[in-house]
Every structure is written in C-alpha cells, then in structure tokens.
Design a protein around this motif. Structure first.
Motif, PDB file in Angstrom:
ATOM      1  N   LEU A 291       0.949  -0.956  -0.614  1.00 20.85           N
ATOM      2  CA  LEU A 291      -0.469   0.202  -0.113  1.00 20.85           C
ATOM      3  C   LEU A 291       0.712   1.601  -0.117  1.00 20.85           C
ATOM      4  O   LEU A 291       0.567   1.947  -0.290  1.00 20.85           O
ATOM      5  N   ASP A 292       1.938   1.188   0.414  1.00 16.66           N
ATOM      6  CA  ASP A 292       3.133   2.456   0.123  1.00 16.66           C
ATOM      7  C   ASP A 292       3.733   2.405  -1.381  1.00 16.66           C
ATOM      8  O   ASP A 292       4.011   3.905  -1.824  1.00 16.66           O
ATOM      9  N   ARG A 293       2.824   2.555  -2.233  1.00 20.41           N
ATOM     10  CA  ARG A 293       3.399   2.541  -3.817  1.00 20.41           C
ATOM     11  C   ARG A 293       1.227   3.329  -4.428  1.00 20.41           C
ATOM     12  O   ARG A 293       0.059   2.020  -4.204  1.00 20.41           O
ATOM     13  N   ARG A 294       1.382   3.743  -4.611  1.00 16.20           N
ATOM     14  CA  ARG A 294       0.689   4.976  -4.709  1.00 16.20           C
ATOM     15  C   ARG A 294      -0.625   3.964  -5.500  1.00 16.20           C
ATOM     16  O   ARG A 294      -1.572   4.459  -5.205  1.00 16.20           O
ATOM     17  N   CYS A 295      -0.489   3.748  -6.969  1.00 13.82           N
ATOM     18  CA  CYS A 295      -1.104   3.472  -8.129  1.00 13.82           C
ATOM     19  C   CYS A 295      -1.365   1.904  -7.316  1.00 13.82           C
ATOM     20  O   CYS A 295      -2.696   1.678  -8.186  1.00 13.82           O
ATOM     21  N   VAL A 296      -1.156   1.505  -6.470  1.00 16.80           N
ATOM     22  CA  VAL A 296      -1.593   0.380  -5.892  1.00 16.80           C
ATOM     23  C   VAL A 296      -2.799   0.795  -5.690  1.00 16.80           C
ATOM     24  O   VAL A 296      -4.106   0.133  -5.587  1.00 16.80           O
ATOM     25  N   VAL A 297      -2.853   1.806  -4.394  1.00 14.61           N
ATOM     26  CA  VAL A 297      -3.839   1.909  -3.814  1.00 14.61           C
ATOM     27  C   VAL A 297      -4.979   1.898  -4.885  1.00 14.61           C
ATOM     28  O   VAL A 297      -6.358   1.711  -4.790  1.00 14.61           O
ATOM     29  N   ALA A 298      -4.932   3.054  -5.789  1.00 15.01           N
ATOM     30  CA  ALA A 298      -5.659   3.617  -6.466  1.00 15.01           C
ATOM     31  C   ALA A 298      -6.423   2.380  -7.447  1.00 15.01           C
ATOM     32  O   ALA A 298      -7.906   2.959  -7.437  1.00 15.01           O
TER      33      ALA A 298
ATOM     34  N   GLN B 233       5.965  11.577 -22.501  1.00 11.47           N
ATOM     35  CA  GLN B 233       6.025  11.964 -20.668  1.00 11.47           C
ATOM     36  C   GLN B 233       5.307  10.639 -20.192  1.00 11.47           C
ATOM     37  O   GLN B 233       5.354  11.215 -18.983  1.00 11.47           O
ATOM     38  N   LEU B 234       5.254   9.913 -21.025  1.00  8.05           N
ATOM     39  CA  LEU B 234       5.137   8.051 -19.782  1.00  8.05           C
ATOM     40  C   LEU B 234       6.185   7.689 -19.272  1.00  8.05           C
ATOM     41  O   LEU B 234       5.969   6.856 -18.225  1.00  8.05           O
ATOM     42  N   ARG B 235       7.569   7.968 -19.719  1.00 14.31           N
ATOM     43  CA  ARG B 235       8.829   7.490 -19.860  1.00 14.31           C
ATOM     44  C   ARG B 235       8.819   7.505 -17.965  1.00 14.31           C
ATOM     45  O   ARG B 235       9.067   8.757 -17.239  1.00 14.31           O
ATOM     46  N   GLY B 236       9.245   7.038 -17.244  1.00 16.39           N
ATOM     47  CA  GLY B 236       9.368   6.432 -15.443  1.00 16.39           C
ATOM     48  C   GLY B 236       8.187   7.020 -15.117  1.00 16.39           C
ATOM     49  O   GLY B 236       8.354   6.918 -13.365  1.00 16.39           O
ATOM     50  N   THR B 237       6.722   6.654 -15.354  1.00 19.76           N
ATOM     51  CA  THR B 237       5.828   6.652 -14.357  1.00 19.76           C
ATOM     52  C   THR B 237       5.368   5.294 -14.038  1.00 19.76           C
ATOM     53  O   THR B 237       6.545   4.246 -14.150  1.00 19.76           O
ATOM     54  N   GLN B 238       4.212   5.325 -12.650  1.00 18.69           N
ATOM     55  CA  GLN B 238       4.197   3.939 -12.047  1.00 18.69           C
ATOM     56  C   GLN B 238       3.118   3.407 -12.655  1.00 18.69           C
ATOM     57  O   GLN B 238       1.779   4.369 -12.920  1.00 18.69           O
ATOM     58  N   ALA B 239       3.260   2.242 -12.892  1.00 17.18           N
ATOM     59  CA  ALA B 239       1.880   1.422 -12.815  1.00 17.18           C
ATOM     60  C   ALA B 239       1.261   0.106 -12.326  1.00 17.18           C
ATOM     61  O   ALA B 239       2.348  -0.038 -11.855  1.00 17.18           O
ATOM     62  N   HIS B 240      -0.296   0.202 -12.291  1.00 20.81           N
ATOM     63  CA  HIS B 240      -0.111  -1.040 -11.637  1.00 20.81           C
ATOM     64  C   HIS B 240      -1.380  -1.411 -11.946  1.00 20.81           C
ATOM     65  O   HIS B 240      -2.550  -0.392 -12.210  1.00 20.81           O
ATOM     66  N   ILE B 241      -1.780  -3.171 -12.177  1.00 22.44           N
ATOM     67  CA  ILE B 241      -3.283  -3.614 -12.633  1.00 22.44           C
ATOM     68  C   ILE B 241      -3.216  -4.352 -11.651  1.00 22.44           C
ATOM     69  O   ILE B 241      -2.737  -5.360 -11.693  1.00 22.44           O
ATOM     70  N   THR B 242      -5.036  -4.414 -11.940  1.00 22.91           N
ATOM     71  CA  THR B 242      -5.331  -5.331 -10.455  1.00 22.91           C
ATOM     72  C   THR B 242      -5.842  -6.998 -10.838  1.00 22.91           C
ATOM     73  O   THR B 242      -6.509  -7.546 -10.592  1.00 22.91           O
ATOM     74  N   CYS B 243      -5.053  -7.213 -12.593  1.00 17.41           N
ATOM     75  CA  CYS B 243      -4.996  -8.801 -12.383  1.00 17.41           C
ATOM     76  C   CYS B 243      -4.067  -9.174 -13.609  1.00 17.41           C
ATOM     77  O   CYS B 243      -2.961  -8.370 -13.728  1.00 17.41           O
ATOM     78  N   ASP B 244      -4.659 -10.264 -13.871  1.00 14.36           N
ATOM     79  CA  ASP B 244      -2.803 -10.942 -14.647  1.00 14.36           C
ATOM     80  C   ASP B 244      -2.680 -10.240 -16.114  1.00 14.36           C
ATOM     81  O   ASP B 244      -4.099  -9.024 -16.498  1.00 14.36           O
ATOM     82  N   VAL B 245      -2.024 -10.046 -16.544  1.00 12.97           N
ATOM     83  CA  VAL B 245      -1.612  -8.928 -17.534  1.00 12.97           C
ATOM     84  C   VAL B 245      -0.295  -9.243 -18.595  1.00 12.97           C
ATOM     85  O   VAL B 245       0.573 -10.081 -18.477  1.00 12.97           O
TER      86      VAL B 245
ATOM     87  N   ALA C  46      -4.398   1.873 -12.897  1.00 12.51           N
ATOM     88  CA  ALA C  46      -3.729   3.563 -12.483  1.00 12.51           C
ATOM     89  C   ALA C  46      -2.636   3.769 -12.585  1.00 12.51           C
ATOM     90  O   ALA C  46      -1.370   2.886 -12.949  1.00 12.51           O
ATOM     91  N   MET C  47      -2.127   4.803 -12.885  1.00 16.10           N
ATOM     92  CA  MET C  47      -1.193   5.423 -13.376  1.00 16.10           C
ATOM     93  C   MET C  47      -0.257   6.613 -12.434  1.00 16.10           C
ATOM     94  O   MET C  47      -0.912   7.564 -12.735  1.00 16.10           O
ATOM     95  N   GLU C  48       0.810   6.487 -11.642  1.00 13.68           N
ATOM     96  CA  GLU C  48       1.302   7.664 -11.247  1.00 13.68           C
ATOM     97  C   GLU C  48       1.798   8.402 -12.632  1.00 13.68           C
ATOM     98  O   GLU C  48       2.974   7.856 -12.274  1.00 13.68           O
ATOM     99  N   LEU C  49       1.843   9.736 -12.927  1.00 13.48           N
ATOM    100  CA  LEU C  49       2.508   9.970 -13.415  1.00 13.48           C
ATOM    101  C   LEU C  49       3.352  11.285 -13.082  1.00 13.48           C
ATOM    102  O   LEU C  49       3.665  11.177 -11.531  1.00 13.48           O
ATOM    103  N   GLN C  50       4.120  11.417 -14.049  1.00 17.92           N
ATOM    104  CA  GLN C  50       5.414  12.700 -13.216  1.00 17.92           C
ATOM    105  C   GLN C  50       5.854  13.801 -12.373  1.00 17.92           C
ATOM    106  O   GLN C  50       5.729  14.062 -11.066  1.00 17.92           O
ATOM    107  N   ASP C  51       4.144  14.065 -12.543  1.00 16.39           N
ATOM    108  CA  ASP C  51       3.920  15.397 -11.027  1.00 16.39           C
ATOM    109  C   ASP C  51       3.275  14.712 -10.053  1.00 16.39           C
ATOM    110  O   ASP C  51       2.353  15.010  -9.264  1.00 16.39           O
ATOM    111  N   GLY C  52       2.973  13.860  -9.911  1.00  8.38           N
ATOM    112  CA  GLY C  52       1.981  12.442  -8.610  1.00  8.38           C
ATOM    113  C   GLY C  52       1.040  12.164  -9.060  1.00  8.38           C
ATOM    114  O   GLY C  52       0.337  12.088  -7.964  1.00  8.38           O
ATOM    115  N   THR C  53       0.343  13.103 -10.274  1.00  7.72           N
ATOM    116  CA  THR C  53      -1.746  12.835 -10.666  1.00  7.72           C
ATOM    117  C   THR C  53      -1.653  11.301 -11.205  1.00  7.72           C
ATOM    118  O   THR C  53      -0.605  10.441 -11.180  1.00  7.72           O
ATOM    119  N   ILE C  54      -2.592  11.165 -10.333  1.00  5.24           N
ATOM    120  CA  ILE C  54      -2.938   9.207 -10.208  1.00  5.24           C
ATOM    121  C   ILE C  54      -4.522   9.122 -11.650  1.00  5.24           C
ATOM    122  O   ILE C  54      -4.984   9.928 -11.507  1.00  5.24           O
TER     123      ILE C  54
END
Length: 486
Positions: A339-346, A452-464, A360-368
């Motif tokens: 849960l310390d990974r913001r995109c997981v929570v979102a 602009q997506l390079r370096g962003t963080q993402a999480h998916i709630t199922c298999d990819v 969910a994807m966390e952009l470089q400016d912190g926007t989810i």
C-alpha cells in the motif's frame, strides 16, 4: 522527476578511479563489470539521475585498450532464463549485446559458457556463435567451488577450463545478468596467465551493494530485492573490518570467493594486493548521491515493485515460495507494504468502485490516472489512453478513436486469429490511435504525449498479457500487476 544522483560527477570520479586501478597492474587487467552495461535500469530507478548507459560511456573512453568477454552460464541457457526487464532469454541477450557493442565500435573478443557439463543447448549456442565468427570457450563446473581452494587452483579445477585468448590490456568481463560466472572466469584467467608467465590483475566494477552506504539503506536493500532469485545477502565485509577497522558493505558471494582470489594472488605474486572484497571494487556511486531522501524513496518503490514481480513468478510456477518469503523480509527491513505504492491503492479502489479489473498510473507530477476494463479495452489500454488524454489536456469524454473502428479489429481477433478476448490490447489501441491521428488533430496531440510516460508508475489489478507488459516496458512505464487474478 526529482533527481537524487549526480551523474556527471559520477562519470568523472569513476573513470579516474578505473584508470588508477589499471595502472596498478602489469600486462593485463581483468575488469569484471557487474550489473547491466548498456541498460542499467535498476540503477536508474533506485538512483534517480543515474543514466542507464553510464558504464558504457566510461568504457568508450578506453575502447582502444579494451576488449569485451561476455559470460553466460550453461545452466541459464538450458533453462531458457529470461531477462525480466527486456523479456528475452539470456542467450538472445548475448547476441543482442554483441551487436550493440559492435555498433559503438567496441571489440568483442569472445563468449565464455560457464558451468558447462555437456548441456546440449549450450553446444547449440556455441554453434550459433561459430557461424557468427565469435570465439567461444567452455569453462567447466568445479565440484567444491568456491570453498575447496586447493582443488580450484589446480589442473583439476581452473586448469580444466579452456584458456581465453585475449589481445588487449584491458579485458572487460560482462554478462546478461547476475550469477553467470564472471568472477570465476576472471580468476580462471589469472591462473592460466600465471602458467604462461603473464602478469595479470583483477578488479571489480559493481554498482551494488554500495559499499559506503549502511547495510540496511534502502538502496542496498533494493539490490537484495533485485537478486532474490539468487538469494544474495548484503553483509558487513569482515575482511575489511579486520584489516582496516572500518565498516563497509559487500554481499555474500564476493565474501565467500575472496579467500580463493587472495590465494590466487598469493600464488602469483607472493602477496595479495587486496585485503578485502571491498578493496577489489572500483565503485564510486556512493559519493555521488546528492539527495539521499529522494534515493531512499525511489529504492523503497523498487522494493515493492520487485515484490510484485516475484509474486507473478510464483503464480506462473517460475520460482519457489522461498523467493516470496525473501522479498517479504526485505520489505519488512525497508518498512514498506504494497500500500506504499500509490498506484496500487488507486487501482484497487477503482476496481472496488467499478466491480471490474482496473488500473492506475502515477504520472511524473504525482497525478493519479485510473482506468477500468470495458467492452472495447482491457485495463492496461484504458489507463494508457486516459493518461495521454490527461497529458494532452483533452477532456475524458472526447473520443479519440471512433467506436466503429473497434469492430473490425475485434472481428479479426475473434473470427480469424482465434482469440477469445475481443478487448483490444495496448499495441492494438495504439495502432488504431495512430490511424485516427492522420485526420484527427486531438488524436495526434494525444499520441505526442507517449514520450511523457517514461518513468511513470502503474499497477493493474489482474494478470497482464505479455504484449501489454512489453508495450508498457517499451514506453518506460514501470508496471506491476496481480497475476493471481484472471
């Protein structure tokens, strides 16, 4: 993205330190390059500001003196071991590395297949190299390595290995990944050179663990997470502590092998130039951290990401449960949870709200940015489209791809290509978007945001699917997902 590492300072300090080490030895220096040479993305993730090709840039300054020896384990060839970051086998990566080295005019002298016991796939790989006119040598499995020093430094140990014929004074020994046998290859060459009357030395260029950071610093813990499949453990270097009274950090395999290296040097010179594994290294990374807080946070995120990678490997029966337990231990040491990974929570909240697989994807400016599975798109595609629309300043309800365009693609997939899933993967969505961009200025504007997506963080709630993971990787998006869900 906040910068925590001074890359220019690092290049200057590191190149000078390597030159100093080369000058310490006579005819030849074997320089073991740990980690990735072309694309050290792990280092760039945990040390924001570190350039993935930093090691290569330093090596290019010495290219007239240097030749490359690439090492690959016969066991890894036989097991089709895959580089998780690139999605290709170690065997394929050796061929890729040869091409990349040649592109920048670096001389590849040979490939060494280590831990050879007659594996048929290793024999086949040697034939591939032969057709490409690349010299290939076998180094054999040594029973009792690395503890049976007497046997190792004998005709029945290193003496059985084929001697690698090298042409230049600096021999850079590298590999597709850890555990390939780089150090053993260097030590074997020292033995054979001594027999031939050649004075040679050894040094190690390994970025992690960072020897002058604390044992449980998140940067060093992230290294343990990255090598959980090897069960590497960071340790206080006992040899350095005894010799100098100073605490430094190394890892178990280097500490285990050090008595062997010391004995080899003593056999050659009568005295070892190194008093500890830390002495062997030439790593200056710890001196170039300019914002420790930033590097610590980046490393904690890397630890969580590695945990999800291992969970996926376990679900796919690619590792034992002990590897997950190792990652859980590292997370506890770093004081982090999923849960310390913001995109997981979102992403999990989005799934709860919509009752469908989400992301969910966390952009470089912190926007989810979030997205969910729809009739047309899977969660990966949905999040990707929503992210580039946001970055382009396009309202969420604006259609960039006409709904009629989805039908023919879905029909092709299900009626002709045998797919049971009619939803579009990210590669298919991007193709449809690129076609739409020919006439739709908004679609063209959205396409231009992909970089602009390079370096962003993402999480998916199922298999990819592999294709979605590959597209995200190509775009530089650091993705995690929950493979146990289908």
């Amino acid at each position: 993205m906040e910068i925590g590492f001074d890359n220019q300072k690092y290049l200057a300090m590191q190149s000078e330190h390597i030159k100093e080490r080369i000058s310490q030895f006579g005819d030849k220096l074997y320089l073991e390059f740990g980690g990735k040479l072309f694309d050290d993305y792990h280092a760039s993730r945990v040390l924001p500001g570190f350039r993935p090709d930093s090691k290569l840039q330093m090596l290019l300054q010495l290219k007239d003196q240097a030749e490359i020896v690439i090492v690959i384990s016969a066991k890894d060839i036989q097991q089709n071991k895959v580089r998780a970051d690139l999605g290709i086998t170690y065997e394929e990566d050796v061929l890729r590395l040869i091409k990349e080295f040649k592109k920048v005019d670096l001389f590849v002298g040979s490939v060494v297949i280590t831990q050879y016991t007659g594996q048929t796939m290793a024999d086949s790989f040697k034939q591939k190299l032969k057709r490409r006119k690349i010299n290939c040598y076998y180094h054999y499995f040594i029973d009792g390595y690395p503890t049976n020093t007497e046997k190792i430094i004998s005709k029945d140990g290193f003496g059985k290995n084929e001697y690698i014929k090298t042409q230049r004074p600096l021999v850079v020994v590298t590999a597709p990944g850890p555990g390939s046998g780089k150090m053993a290859t260097c030590l074997s060459q020292l033995y054979h050179d001594h027999v031939r009357g050649i004075k040679a030395g050894y040094a190690k260029y390994e970025t992690f663990p960072v020897w002058n950071l604390p044992l449980n610093h998140p940067v060093n813990l992230a290294y343990e997470a990255a090598t959980a499949d090897l069960n590497d453990v960071n340790m206080i270097d006992p040899f350095h502590l005894e010799a100098y009274g100073k605490v430094t950090v190394n890892y178990n395999r280097d500490i285990e092998i050090f008595p062997v290296l010391r004995n080899i040097f003593e056999a050659i010179y009568g005295k070892s130039p190194y008093q500890s594994p830390t002495d062997m290294g030439v790593n200056m990374a710890g001196f170039c951290i300019q914002d420790d807080k930033t590097c610590q946070e980046a490393s904690r995120q890397e630890i969580i990401r590695r945990y999800f990678v291992t969970k996926t490997r376990f679900v796919k029966e690619e590792c034992e449960e002990s590897e997950i337990q190792k990652q859980e231990l590292v997370m506890k040491q770093a004081d982090v949870t999923e849960l310390d990974r913001r995109c997981v929570v979102a992403a999990r909240q989005k799934e709860k709200d919509t009752h469908s697989f989400s992301g969910a994807m966390e952009l470089q400016d912190g926007t989810i940015i979030t997205g969910r599975t729809t009739h047309f798109m899977g969660a990966c595609s949905s999040v990707l489209m929503n992210a580039i629309k946001y970055l382009a300043g396009i309202d969420d309800d604006v259609l960039l791809i006409e709904p009629e365009a989805f039908g023919p693609i879905q029909k092709l997939k299900t009626n002709y290509l045998g797919s049971k899933n009619p939803r579009l993967h990210t590669n298919e969505i991007l193709i449809a978007l690129s076609l739409s961009a020919q006439k739709n200025p908004q679609a063209k504007k959205a396409m231009s945001q992909l970089k602009q997506l390079r370096g962003t963080q993402a999480h998916i709630t199922c298999d990819v699917a592999h294709v979605d993971a590959s597209v995200y990787n190509s775009l530089g998006i650091q993705i995690t997902y929950e493979a146990e869900k289908h």
